[in-house]
Design an enzyme around this catalytic site. Structure first.
Site, PDB file in Angstrom:
ATOM      1  N   HIS A  33       0.835  -1.191   0.000  1.00 19.62           N
ATOM      2  CA  HIS A  33       0.000   0.000   0.000  1.00 19.62           C
ATOM      3  C   HIS A  33       0.877   1.251   0.000  1.00 19.62           C
ATOM      4  CE1 HIS A  33       0.975  -0.018   4.249  1.00 19.62           C
ATOM      5  NE2 HIS A  33       0.258  -1.099   4.469  1.00 19.62           N
TER       6      HIS A  33
HETATM    7  P1  TYD Z   1      -2.290  -3.694   7.237  1.00 23.33           P
HETATM    8  O1  TYD Z   1      -2.166  -2.240   6.921  1.00 23.33           O
HETATM    9  O2  TYD Z   1      -2.912  -4.572   6.196  1.00 23.33           O
HETATM   10  O3  TYD Z   1      -0.905  -4.309   7.678  1.00 23.33           O
HETATM   11  P2  TYD Z   1       0.490  -4.394   6.889  1.00 23.33           P
HETATM   12  O4  TYD Z   1       0.677  -3.112   6.169  1.00 23.33           O
HETATM   13  O5  TYD Z   1       1.475  -4.587   7.966  1.00 23.33           O
HETATM   14  O6  TYD Z   1       0.487  -5.575   5.995  1.00 23.33           O
HETATM   15  O7  TYD Z   1      -3.124  -3.806   8.588  1.00 23.33           O
HETATM   16  C1  TYD Z   1      -3.662  -5.021   9.077  1.00 23.33           C
HETATM   17  C2  TYD Z   1      -4.939  -4.708   9.864  1.00 23.33           C
HETATM   18  O8  TYD Z   1      -4.658  -3.918  11.005  1.00 23.33           O
HETATM   19  C3  TYD Z   1      -5.954  -3.951   9.030  1.00 23.33           C
HETATM   20  O9  TYD Z   1      -7.232  -4.475   9.343  1.00 23.33           O
HETATM   21  C4  TYD Z   1      -5.868  -2.528   9.555  1.00 23.33           C
HETATM   22  C5  TYD Z   1      -5.420  -2.706  10.979  1.00 23.33           C
HETATM   23  N1  TYD Z   1      -4.549  -1.610  11.472  1.00 23.33           N
HETATM   24  C6  TYD Z   1      -5.038  -0.747  12.449  1.00 23.33           C
HETATM   25  O10 TYD Z   1      -6.195  -0.859  12.908  1.00 23.33           O
HETATM   26  N2  TYD Z   1      -4.228   0.255  12.908  1.00 23.33           N
HETATM   27  C7  TYD Z   1      -2.963   0.411  12.438  1.00 23.33           C
HETATM   28  O11 TYD Z   1      -2.235   1.328  12.883  1.00 23.33           O
HETATM   29  C8  TYD Z   1      -2.471  -0.493  11.419  1.00 23.33           C
HETATM   30  C9  TYD Z   1      -1.081  -0.350  10.866  1.00 23.33           C
HETATM   31  C10 TYD Z   1      -3.295  -1.479  10.982  1.00 23.33           C
END
Ligand code: TYD
Length: 136
Positions: free
Chosen positions: A53
């Site tokens: 992302h």
């Molecule tokens: P995600 O952004 O997909 O993780 P990564 O970039 O590490 O692969 O986040 C995973 C889940 O956690 C998603 O449902 C969003 C949630 N999340 C939060 O609620 N707060 C946060 O600060 C982060 C980073 C993720």
């Protein structure tokens, strides 16, 4: 601007002595923003790709405080891979940089400092949409 200049590797001083190491990360001095959020990723392995992302508002610094991982970053034009393999180094990611974290060692703990509170709506999770946004 070159990606390696936009996304510099940061070396943090080790304030260790015979008792062990100590690394300090201070918002606004050792990293270029005030820290509003900290999260960490562990339990991933070599089969997993995380991130995938870009963020419209948030800047990050990523540090592997234990183990190793890699982060592949792009601005839509250039690509750079940074090996996060020491607890006293990190990489700065400004907003609107696409990132994939992968190749996690079993003991990897990837600490992420963020400049903003979580807001899911500022994440771009579709690469084509990202490319359209940066090429505008
Ligand atoms: P995600 O952004 O997909 O993780 P990564 O970039 O590490 O692969 O986040 C995973 C889940 O956690 C998603 O449902 C969003 C949630 N999340 C939060 O609620 N707060 C946060 O600060 C982060 C980073 C993720």
């Amino acid at each position: 601007m070159k990606l390696s200049v936009m996304c510099p590797v940061l070396q943090f001083s080790e304030l260790g002595d015979e008792r062990g190491h100590l690394v300090v990360v201070e918002g606004g001095t050792s990293i270029p923003f005030d820290i509003k959020r900290v999260f960490y990723i562990y339990g991933s392995d070599r089969t997993v790709v995380r991130g995938q992302h870009a963020n419209r508002k948030t800047e990050f610094v990523l540090v592997n405080v234990a183990g190793k991982s890699k982060v592949r970053i792009t601005d839509g034009t250039e690509e750079l891979i940074v090996n996060l393999d020491k607890p006293n180094m990190g990489v700065y990611l400004p907003k609107m940089i696409w990132k994939d974290m992968y190749d996690f060692s079993e003991d990897s703990v990837l600490l992420c400092f963020a400049s903003e509170h979580y807001d899911g709506s500022e994440y771009i999770r579709d690469y084509d949409e990202y490319l359209q946004s940066v090429k505008k």
